[in-house]
Design a protein around this motif. Structure first.
Motif, PDB file in Angstrom:
ATOM      1  N   VAL A   1       0.833  -1.204   0.000  1.00 48.76           N
ATOM      2  CA  VAL A   1       0.000   0.000   0.000  1.00 48.76           C
ATOM      3  C   VAL A   1       0.867   1.253   0.000  1.00 48.76           C
ATOM      4  O   VAL A   1       0.693   2.137  -0.829  1.00 48.76           O
ATOM      5  CB  VAL A   1      -0.963   0.013   1.214  1.00 48.76           C
ATOM      6  N   LEU A   2       1.831   1.335   0.917  1.00 51.90           N
ATOM      7  CA  LEU A   2       2.719   2.503   0.987  1.00 51.90           C
ATOM      8  C   LEU A   2       3.942   2.244   0.126  1.00 51.90           C
ATOM      9  O   LEU A   2       4.750   1.381   0.432  1.00 51.90           O
ATOM     10  CB  LEU A   2       3.158   2.765   2.429  1.00 51.90           C
TER      11      LEU A   2
ATOM     12  N   VAL B   1       1.270   6.005  -2.917  1.00 52.85           N
ATOM     13  CA  VAL B   1       0.587   4.780  -2.513  1.00 52.85           C
ATOM     14  C   VAL B   1       0.170   3.966  -3.737  1.00 52.85           C
ATOM     15  O   VAL B   1       0.202   4.464  -4.861  1.00 52.85           O
ATOM     16  CB  VAL B   1      -0.658   5.087  -1.635  1.00 52.85           C
TER      17      VAL B   1
ATOM     18  N   LYS C   1      -8.602   4.595   1.490  1.00 56.35           N
ATOM     19  CA  LYS C   1      -8.200   5.431   2.619  1.00 56.35           C
ATOM     20  C   LYS C   1      -8.047   4.639   3.913  1.00 56.35           C
ATOM     21  O   LYS C   1      -7.133   4.893   4.694  1.00 56.35           O
ATOM     22  CB  LYS C   1      -9.198   6.574   2.812  1.00 56.35           C
TER      23      LYS C   1
ATOM     24  N   ILE D   1      -4.743   2.771   3.799  1.00 52.79           N
ATOM     25  CA  ILE D   1      -3.623   3.701   3.949  1.00 52.79           C
ATOM     26  C   ILE D   1      -3.465   4.087   5.423  1.00 52.79           C
ATOM     27  O   ILE D   1      -2.373   4.052   5.973  1.00 52.79           O
ATOM     28  CB  ILE D   1      -3.819   4.947   3.065  1.00 52.79           C
TER      29      ILE D   1
ATOM     30  N   THR E   1      -6.779  11.515  -0.600  1.00 55.91           N
ATOM     31  CA  THR E   1      -6.011  10.941  -1.700  1.00 55.91           C
ATOM     32  C   THR E   1      -6.187  11.770  -2.965  1.00 55.91           C
ATOM     33  O   THR E   1      -7.184  12.473  -3.128  1.00 55.91           O
ATOM     34  CB  THR E   1      -6.450   9.496  -1.996  1.00 55.91           C
TER      35      THR E   1
ATOM     36  N   ALA F   1      -1.206  10.186  -1.164  1.00 55.35           N
ATOM     37  CA  ALA F   1      -2.092  10.299  -0.014  1.00 55.35           C
ATOM     38  C   ALA F   1      -1.530  11.325   0.957  1.00 55.35           C
ATOM     39  O   ALA F   1      -0.349  11.288   1.303  1.00 55.35           O
ATOM     40  CB  ALA F   1      -2.227   8.956   0.687  1.00 55.35           C
TER      41      ALA F   1
END
Length: 103
Positions: free
Chosen positions: A12-13, A36, A42, A45, A62, A85
Motif C-alpha cells: 500500500v505505501l 501509494v 483510505k 492507507i 487521496t 495520499a
C-alpha cells in the motif's frame, strides 16, 4: 482493518513523497505525503501508516496524479500516473524521514 496482512501493508505505501509542498504541509498541517498503490483505499492507507510508524492517523486525503506526456530521445512517450495520499497525524505525532538531518 484487522484483516490486512503485513505484505499488503508494505504494498500500500510505496514511498514518502518529499517535495516543497509536502514540507509545507508537514510544518503547517501536521500532514505527511506518501506515494501509494493505485488500488489502495483510505482505510488501508490509514491502517498501514498507523501500524508501520506507530502514530495516530486522524484523516486521509487521496489524489490521483495524471500521467504526463514527455519526450524520450525525441520520441513522444507517457509517464505512468500514480496516487498520493495526504495523511493527517494526531497532535503530538510525527514521522521524520530525514532522521533529523539538516543542511
Amino acid at each position: 482493518m484487522a484483516g490486512m496482512n503485513q505484505e499488503r501493508m508494505l504494498q500500500v505505501l510505496r514511498a514518502p513523497h518529499i517535495s516543497e509542498k509536502a514540507s509545507v504541509q508537514a510544518d503547517s498541517a501536521n500532514q505527511v505525503v506518501f506515494e501509494v498503490a493505485r488500488d489502495a483505499n483510505k482505510k488501508e492507507i490509514a491502517a498501514a501508516v498507523t501500524k508501520l510508524f506507530d502514530v495516530t492517523v486522524t484523516h486521509v486525503t487521496t489524489a490521483n496524479m495524471k500521467p504526463k506526456q514527455k519526450r524520450f530521445r525525441g520520441r513522444p512517450g507517457v509517464r505512468s500516473g500514480w496516487k498520493k495520499a495526504y495523511v493527517t497525524l494526531a497532535e503530538g505525532n510525527e514521522i521524520d524521514f530525514l532522521d533529523g538531518a539538516t543542511s
